[in-house]
Write a protein that holds these residues in place. Structure first.
Motif, PDB file in Angstrom:
ATOM      1  N   ASP A 242      -2.067   3.101   2.316  1.00  0.00           N
ATOM      2  CA  ASP A 242      -1.783   1.740   1.826  1.00  0.00           C
ATOM      3  C   ASP A 242      -1.928   1.630   0.300  1.00  0.00           C
ATOM      4  N   VAL A 243      -1.171   2.442  -0.415  1.00  0.00           N
ATOM      5  CA  VAL A 243      -1.287   2.444  -1.878  1.00  0.00           C
ATOM      6  C   VAL A 243      -0.812   1.140  -2.498  1.00  0.00           C
ATOM      7  N   GLN A 244      -0.136   0.284  -1.731  1.00  0.00           N
ATOM      8  CA  GLN A 244       0.322  -0.992  -2.299  1.00  0.00           C
ATOM      9  C   GLN A 244      -0.850  -1.847  -2.784  1.00  0.00           C
ATOM     10  N   PHE A 245      -2.051  -1.601  -2.235  1.00  0.00           N
ATOM     11  CA  PHE A 245      -3.214  -2.398  -2.648  1.00  0.00           C
ATOM     12  C   PHE A 245      -3.738  -2.001  -4.026  1.00  0.00           C
ATOM     13  N   LYS A 276       5.996  -0.443   1.505  1.00  0.00           N
ATOM     14  CA  LYS A 276       7.300  -0.550   0.839  1.00  0.00           C
ATOM     15  C   LYS A 276       7.663   0.764   0.177  1.00  0.00           C
ATOM     16  N   ALA A 277       8.941   0.933  -0.115  1.00  0.00           N
ATOM     17  CA  ALA A 277       9.382   2.096  -0.878  1.00  0.00           C
ATOM     18  C   ALA A 277       8.814   2.007  -2.293  1.00  0.00           C
ATOM     19  N   PRO A 278       8.561   3.132  -2.955  1.00  0.00           N
ATOM     20  CA  PRO A 278       8.002   3.099  -4.312  1.00  0.00           C
ATOM     21  C   PRO A 278       8.737   2.163  -5.258  1.00  0.00           C
ATOM     22  N   LYS A 279      10.063   2.111  -5.163  1.00  0.00           N
ATOM     23  CA  LYS A 279      10.840   1.272  -6.080  1.00  0.00           C
ATOM     24  C   LYS A 279      10.563  -0.213  -5.888  1.00  0.00           C
ATOM     25  N   ASP A 280      10.028  -0.581  -4.730  1.00  0.00           N
ATOM     26  CA  ASP A 280       9.783  -1.997  -4.438  1.00  0.00           C
ATOM     27  C   ASP A 280       8.327  -2.412  -4.602  1.00  0.00           C
ATOM     28  N   LEU A 281       7.471  -1.497  -5.068  1.00  0.00           N
ATOM     29  CA  LEU A 281       6.062  -1.812  -5.237  1.00  0.00           C
ATOM     30  C   LEU A 281       5.842  -2.592  -6.532  1.00  0.00           C
ATOM     31  N   ASP A 282       5.371  -3.806  -6.404  1.00  0.00           N
ATOM     32  CA  ASP A 282       5.109  -4.639  -7.579  1.00  0.00           C
ATOM     33  C   ASP A 282       3.665  -4.436  -8.045  1.00  0.00           C
ATOM     34  N   GLY A 283       3.459  -4.597  -9.346  1.00  0.00           N
ATOM     35  CA  GLY A 283       2.114  -4.534  -9.885  1.00  0.00           C
ATOM     36  C   GLY A 283       1.576  -3.140 -10.087  1.00  0.00           C
ATOM     37  N   MET A 284       2.415  -2.131  -9.922  1.00  0.00           N
ATOM     38  CA  MET A 284       1.991  -0.747 -10.105  1.00  0.00           C
ATOM     39  C   MET A 284       2.455  -0.240 -11.467  1.00  0.00           C
ATOM     40  N   GLN A 285       1.642   0.590 -12.107  1.00  0.00           N
ATOM     41  CA  GLN A 285       2.009   1.177 -13.387  1.00  0.00           C
ATOM     42  C   GLN A 285       3.261   2.041 -13.216  1.00  0.00           C
TER      43      GLN A 285
END
Length: 476
Positions: A242-245, A276-285
């Motif tokens: 869950d890297v989105q967190f 989500k797919a990496p391209k859709d991850l918000d808030g990530m560097q």
């Protein structure tokens, strides 16, 4: 006011109710009865051995935490299991001896890195040896238990490749993404378990992003970030769930960036999961996202009907269970959201069967699945049902309306009328008009004929059941 078993258990339920899904709460906690409270020991009564084993396997940590809040650190839980006393037909009970009752300890500590020697702060251990690191893997998560289908084939096969050659493949990192309950954690841990089997000297670690963030914050407060990063640089195969967190933890992203770079450059393997797919991850560097794209991003999709059947059959085989084929099909048709819901429906069926002491049949399945299947928001039409039946029996729409005595045409028309009456709000007269102007008595006769044939002809019943399930799916 002195505490009683009832008041302690009521307070525990108030906490549990806010954490556990409503259906699971109804199934697993409402049937429990408090029996006795002696100092810090609460005895509860459960309906069966099956209940006891399921609670111990799935809810032991939750029970521990809630009980400790009520009774303190010395809290203990004992069970009384209801048993069938046999010939006299009355229910009896069996207390689990105190020697086998579970004693709860502090389950909220960080994961133990030294086997059989849990410590509060696992990262600052003088002379820490790599092989002492507990991988934090659940042994039930294996590739054999992960059913392959069109919905997950790429991700599963990539996972197998990673497990065979960790760090020495083009899938580094391997990013597994998809919705809730589709098997991301299962697949990630399957890779870890397979690595441990094939490469026992590899150091493997599975950790949730939330745990990673909490540990980073603890070490930051203690000015021990270097120890934290150094620990993770010891790992050969690192799985972050869950890297989105990470999106809400900027400084944790900085630490993970340093860890990622070191591991990748050292030929170590990274496996990440996300909703989500990496391209859709918000808030990530962006620098992290670019590294996520270095390897392979593989998605997990909703399982199709055939895959859902396989999942249920595999689960039943592993648990030594048996259910009628028509019930398995009914569950697979009606639970199409995710694997977790599918397995939850199966467990609820078993629980209801155990509670009510009755065999699992279609009637019980329908009753249980009412709590899983959302009420239809679409209104099915007579025309839609006619089309489904025509396609199912490979009969043209024109023939369905003709006045003919051919058995296959007559039965197809009767089944269509039966389904139209069951799934639409149309009157009998309106249904008859959709079949070449037939009157309402024909519709009544057709519906009764279908019911009679379902009782005497197993193949006919199976055809009607499959069509019923198709209509239900169309209405979801």
């Amino acid at each position: 006011m002195a505490k009683t078993a009832e008041t302690v258990w009521i307070n525990c339920l108030k906490i549990i109710k806010d954490i556990v899904e409503w259906q699971h709460f109804k199934t697993w906690f409402e049937p429990i009865k408090p029996v006795e409270l002696k100092e810090s020991v609460l005895m509860i009564q459960v309906p069966s051995q099956f209940f006891f084993e399921y609670l111990e396997e799935h809810y032991v940590n939750l029970l521990a935490k809630t009980l400790k809040r009520e009774l303190g650190k010395e809290a203990r839980l004992e069970y009384r299991i209801m048993v069938d006393s046999g010939n006299n037909g009355r229910n009896g009970s069996m207390d689990i001896p105190a020697s086998t009752a579970r004693t709860y300890t502090n389950n909220e500590m960080d994961f133990p890195l030294v086997i059989n020697n849990p410590v509060k702060n696992p990262f600052v251990i003088p002379g820490l040896k790599k092989m002492q690191i507990d991988p934090q893997l659940n042994p039930i998560y294996t590739f054999d238990a992960f059913i392959e289908g069109d919905c997950n084939r790429v991700a599963r096969r990539a996972g197998k490749t990673v497990a065979e050659k960790p760090g020495a493949n083009s899938f580094n990192p391997l990013v597994i993404y998809g919705g809730v309950g589709l098997g991301k954690t299962h697949l990630a841990q399957s890779i870890g378990n397979e690595v441990k089997r094939l490469h026992p000297n590899k150091v493997v670690l599975y950790v949730s992003s939330e745990k990673f963030i909490n540990q980073f914050q603890d070490h930051s407060r203690n000015n021990a970030i270097n120890d934290f990063i150094h620990f993770y640089q010891l790992i050969d195969v690192l799985m972050i769930d869950d890297v989105q967190f990470f999106a809400r933890a900027e400084k944790s992203q900085d630490a993970f960036f340093a860890i990622f770079n070191h591991l990748h450059q050292s030929g170590k393997q990274l496996i990440l999961t996300s909703d989500k797919a990496p391209k859709d991850l918000d808030g990530m560097q962006e620098r992290l996202l670019s590294r996520f794209r270095w390897g392979l991003s593989a998605d997990l999709q909703l399982p199709d009907y055939d895959t859902r059947i396989e999942i249920l059959e595999k689960k039943m085989k592993n648990d030594g269970l048996d259910m009628p084929k028509e019930v398995v099909k009914y569950v697979a048709y009606n639970i199409s959201t995710n694997v977790r819901e599918l397995e939850g429906a199966l467990i609820s069926l078993l629980a209801q069967s155990s509670l009510n002491k009755r065999e699992i049949d279609l009637e019980l399945a329908k009753k249980v699945l009412r709590n899983f299947v959302k009420t239809s928001s679409k209104e099915i039409t007579i025309e839609a049902i006619q089309k489904m039946v025509c396609e199912y029996f490979d009969v043209s729409y024109d023939k369905l309306l003709q006045k003919t005595r051919k058995r296959e045409i007559v039965q197809a028309r009767q089944i269509t009328m039966y389904l139209a009456k069951a799934f639409t709000k149309n009157s009998l007269k309106t249904i008859g008009e959709h079949f070449g102007g037939r009157d309402h008595t024909t519709v009544i006769h057709s519906c009764q004929t279908v019911k009679d044939l379902m009782d005497t002809d197993s193949l006919f019943r199976e055809n009607v059941m499959e069509l019923t399930q198709k209509v239900q799916l169309a209405a979801m």
